[in-house]
Every structure is written in structure tokens, then in C-alpha cells.
Design an enzyme around this catalytic site. Sequence first.
Site, PDB file in Angstrom:
ATOM      1  N   SER A   1      54.744  43.411   8.059  1.00  0.00           N
ATOM      2  CA  SER A   1      56.138  42.827   7.811  1.00  0.00           C
ATOM      3  C   SER A   1      57.020  43.851   7.903  1.00  0.00           C
ATOM      4  O   SER A   1      56.777  44.920   8.063  1.00  0.00           O
ATOM      5  CB  SER A   1      56.070  42.281   6.384  1.00  0.00           C
ATOM      6  OG  SER A   1      56.164  43.126   5.579  1.00  0.00           O
ATOM      7  N   LYS A   2      58.344  43.400   8.148  1.00  0.00           N
ATOM      8  CA  LYS A   2      59.535  44.023   8.171  1.00  0.00           C
ATOM      9  C   LYS A   2      59.517  45.239   7.102  1.00  0.00           C
ATOM     10  O   LYS A   2      59.818  46.408   7.183  1.00  0.00           O
ATOM     11  CB  LYS A   2      60.700  43.564   8.250  1.00  0.00           C
ATOM     12  CG  LYS A   2      61.987  44.464   8.507  1.00  0.00           C
ATOM     13  CD  LYS A   2      63.008  43.544   8.598  1.00  0.00           C
ATOM     14  CE  LYS A   2      64.556  44.197   7.846  1.00  0.00           C
ATOM     15  NZ  LYS A   2      64.220  45.110   6.615  1.00  0.00           N
ATOM     16  N   ARG A   3      59.230  44.825   5.838  1.00  0.00           N
ATOM     17  CA  ARG A   3      59.210  45.775   4.596  1.00  0.00           C
ATOM     18  C   ARG A   3      58.129  46.641   4.845  1.00  0.00           C
ATOM     19  O   ARG A   3      58.204  47.866   4.244  1.00  0.00           O
ATOM     20  CB  ARG A   3      58.855  44.845   3.471  1.00  0.00           C
ATOM     21  CG  ARG A   3      60.078  43.730   3.133  1.00  0.00           C
ATOM     22  CD  ARG A   3      60.242  43.588   1.684  1.00  0.00           C
ATOM     23  NE  ARG A   3      59.085  43.838   0.852  1.00  0.00           N
ATOM     24  CZ  ARG A   3      58.232  42.674   0.095  1.00  0.00           C
ATOM     25  NH1 ARG A   3      58.484  41.440   0.460  1.00  0.00           N
ATOM     26  NH2 ARG A   3      57.236  43.177  -0.554  1.00  0.00           N
TER      27      ARG A   3
ATOM     28  N   ASP B   1      60.012  49.378   6.769  1.00  0.00           N
ATOM     29  CA  ASP B   1      60.871  50.289   5.874  1.00  0.00           C
ATOM     30  C   ASP B   1      60.147  51.016   4.921  1.00  0.00           C
ATOM     31  O   ASP B   1      60.686  52.281   4.698  1.00  0.00           O
ATOM     32  CB  ASP B   1      61.837  49.021   5.140  1.00  0.00           C
ATOM     33  CG  ASP B   1      62.493  48.261   5.998  1.00  0.00           C
ATOM     34  OD1 ASP B   1      62.467  48.534   7.086  1.00  0.00           O
ATOM     35  OD2 ASP B   1      62.801  47.205   5.180  1.00  0.00           O
TER      36      ASP B   1
END
Length: 502
Positions: A260-262, A265
Site C-alpha cells: 500500500s501507499k502507507r 511512506d
Amino acid sequence: MDKKVRVRFAPSPTGGLHLGGVRTALFNYLFARKNNGTFVLRVEDTDQNRFVEGAEEYIVNCLNWCGITPDESPNNPGAYGPYRQSERKPSYRKFAEQLISDGYAYYAFDTTEDLDAKRKEIPNFQYGQATRMQMRNSLTLTISEVEELLAAKTPHVIRIKVPTDEIVHFNDLIRGDVSFETSLVDDKVLLKADGMPTYHLAVVVDDKAMEISHAFRGEEWLPSAPVHILLWKYLGWEADMPAWAHLPLILKPDGHGKLSKRDGDRLGFPVYAMSWTDPKTGDVTKGFKEMGFMPEAFINMLALLGWNDGTDEELFSLKELEEKFSIERISKAGAKFDFEKAKWYNHEWIKSQGAERLAASVKAELEKAGIEVEDDAFLSTVIDLIKDRCTLLPDFVAQSGYFFASPAEYDVNSVKPKWTVEKADFFKAFAGGLTLTDAVTAEAAFKALAEEKGFKPGELMLPFRIMLVGGKFGPGVFDIAVLLGVEETKARIVKAIAVFNS
Ligand code: GLU
């Protein structure tokens, strides 16, 4: 005769384009190219709540950057337009109504409050075969009640009536025979109160209308497949149904769950193809492009996430992928994303390219860092000399800055402890008689002078490098000197001697 190959990438314009989305687009594109087919971009923007300004243009830019431009799209329509579902709105209701009259769908008038109350009453409430007869819909109301509600324009949705205790089968080109028990499938909304179709109705109506032959999409859509298969059947279009291929997930680096994008990050790597600026918050999420990936490397890396050509070969150009791609070689298992491996692809691509491919990107990186390039031929020579040392495009700045400006700082700690007056004299003498026709001759002259003055050449190489570069890195120091030229090399020697002496 076989159907003409028409495939579609059908993103919803809701934000940044995840690398899984780009891979779906890429596999669609490759399949189209391999089979002389057509690659369609269809924008699935029926969910007005999730619509994000600018997201469609961003998706188009990402595809263009990757070099996988659609043959038909909102900006380049073919004969099957419009290519935005919101612009096709009038085409959906009649099919939802046809399903109702054929007994495969029904009107549902439940209000939000009704549904909330049911959710409280029944844990894990699903609107479906177990509960539909307790709800306010055209299956439980009389015909005249329904007619009255419709005449009064009472807000309502249309839901599919999933059959009881059936098994829905379909053949997936990657997974083989896939089956679902309908008892586990809920009565999905097909048409919303605002008259817009949901994804489920729109995807089927549009795949039919656009004569889509093969539907490649992420594995996360597999649970929706039974609803789609039922709709193809109920609308009487089974013979035209596309072949399905649900692509394996791209997994987190540790293999536990979908990337995921998380995760990006958290672990410090990009997940989006290109930087995405959230129009509401202004938050910028950096993409592969802005991190310094070449599009060739990015798509090469993506293609190998879940596919291989049956050999150990890992480096493929888009052209080669177009020739070699085959569905048979897509794996069922999820593919772990590995950022180090992604960088390896980029490094390999940088190394294999000539300066003419890299020059514009490197120039842009240098300009961002405040370095003006005046001489393109000089830049090309520099690129060829240092590209093996660069993994990401911004590395060219650190690796080549000293070619454009004399070092502002020196790694003095590596020189000063062993710096002597004799060494200073050596460099003065070397600078005085400097000729730099080529690296081999310059090195021979350097070594001869060192020996004459009683030095081991090795003890002078590092100071010389730091004089020209500022630090302990870079290609052969005589190659650097030749490129800098006699005047500049001399000037740097003189400047550095003063610093080392002080
Ligand atoms: N609109 C869906 C998405 O956002 C497309 C799924 C499909 O290809 O059927 O991914």
C-alpha cells in the site's frame, strides 16, 4: 473467427496511480501489442464521492511517461466513446430495468436509517438472499405500492437478485476454473439513487458496448467476478463475455499483504508512478519518476513482478516485452516488491544507455541543483564516464558536480595528516609541466615525476583526486583531469594546495 483483441485499463480517477495499477495497464498494453489488438483507457468515474479533480489527467500523464499510451481514450476517442463512464450515464438505466423485468434485479427503497437499524440488529449484515425479504423493496412490497413510490420519485436503488444456492463458475486465464457459492454473494447495488450505475453494472455494460475481448485486472477484483458473470448471463450476453485474467497482487516487501501507499511512506520508497499532489490537502507523494527512475527501468521492473519469459533473463525493453509477453507465464502467486531490486533495474538501464538517451534527464537534474550546462558535448562525455556509478538519476549531480565547478569543500581529513611540504612541491612541479593529451600519458608523467622526487605514486593519487573532485570518489583521476583540461586542473591544484597547507 476469433474476436478481435480489445483490452481496457479502467481506473477510477481517485488519486495517485499505484504501481499495481500501472502493471495492470502494462499487461493490457503488452497483450494488445502482442495480438495486434487495441488498448483502451476507460475512466470509471461513476462514484462522484470518490472523484478527485486532476486525477484523470495525472493517469494519462503516467501512462505517457511509461510509454504505454492507449489507442483509444477520452482524449483520443475511437468508435466506442464516450470513454468516461460519467458521460455514458444515460446508457445504463435501461439495462437495470431490463434486469428487473426479467426477474434478476429489484427496486430497493430502504433509507439510510432503515439500513443502519438493520446493521445494528444483525451483525455483519449483508443485503442478500438471507435478508432481502425483511427489507423495503419490490420483492416485499405490492406492485401498486412500488408503482406509487416510483411515481412519487421516492429515492431508490436497483439491486441484483443473486440466485440462491448456485455455484458460479468461470475460467480465469491465470487461475483456471474459479467458482463461487452464491450464498456468499450479496445483492450488490447496480444503479444508485442519483441514477448513476455502480461499478458492477457499468463495467459489464461498457465491456459489452466496447467489445472488450479480455479483461485483465488486479486480483482484488476477484470477489466481484461472480456478480459480473451473473450480469453477463442475465443480460443475455454470455457469448460476448470477455476472457478473464486476475493479476497476482503486488505484496509488501515482507510478503505479508498487499503493498500500500502507507508501506511506501513507512519504508521510504515510492509506490506511485509519478508524484501526486492531493488537491484538497496539498500533500505531495513522491513517485518513481521524481525519485529518478527511468521509465524503461520502471516498466521492466513492473513486468517482472509476476511474469517472466521462462528464462533467467530480467532485462527487457518495452519492444522485447511486446514480443515476449504471454498470459501463460503470469504467475498465480503474489509478487513481493523489493525496492533494492527496483533500483538495480534502474542502475542496469542507466549503464546500458548512451549519453544521447540520458542527456536531457541528467541536464534537468543538474539544473534543479543549480548547475547550468553550457556544452552538450562535454556533458555527454561526462555522462559516459560516470554513468556506471549512478543508480538513480539525481546521483548524476553528486557524481558529476565537480566537472562543472571546482570543489567548494575538500575531504581534508583524508589528506592533511600525511600532507608535507615535499608533497606540496611535487604538485607545484607537476602543475608547472602539465600536459593532458590523454589519461595514459598523463598518468605515466605523474608516476615518473613521483619516482624522481622519491615518492610512491600511490601516496599522491588520493591527494590529487581530492584536489580535483573534493572527495574520495569518481572515475579514474587522470580521465577526470583530461576532461577538465590543463588550465582548470592547474587552477584546482593551486587552490587545493593552499587549503591543505593552511
Ligand atoms: N474501476 C476499477 C478500478 O478502479 C476497474 C476494475 C476492472 O478492471 O474491472 O480498478
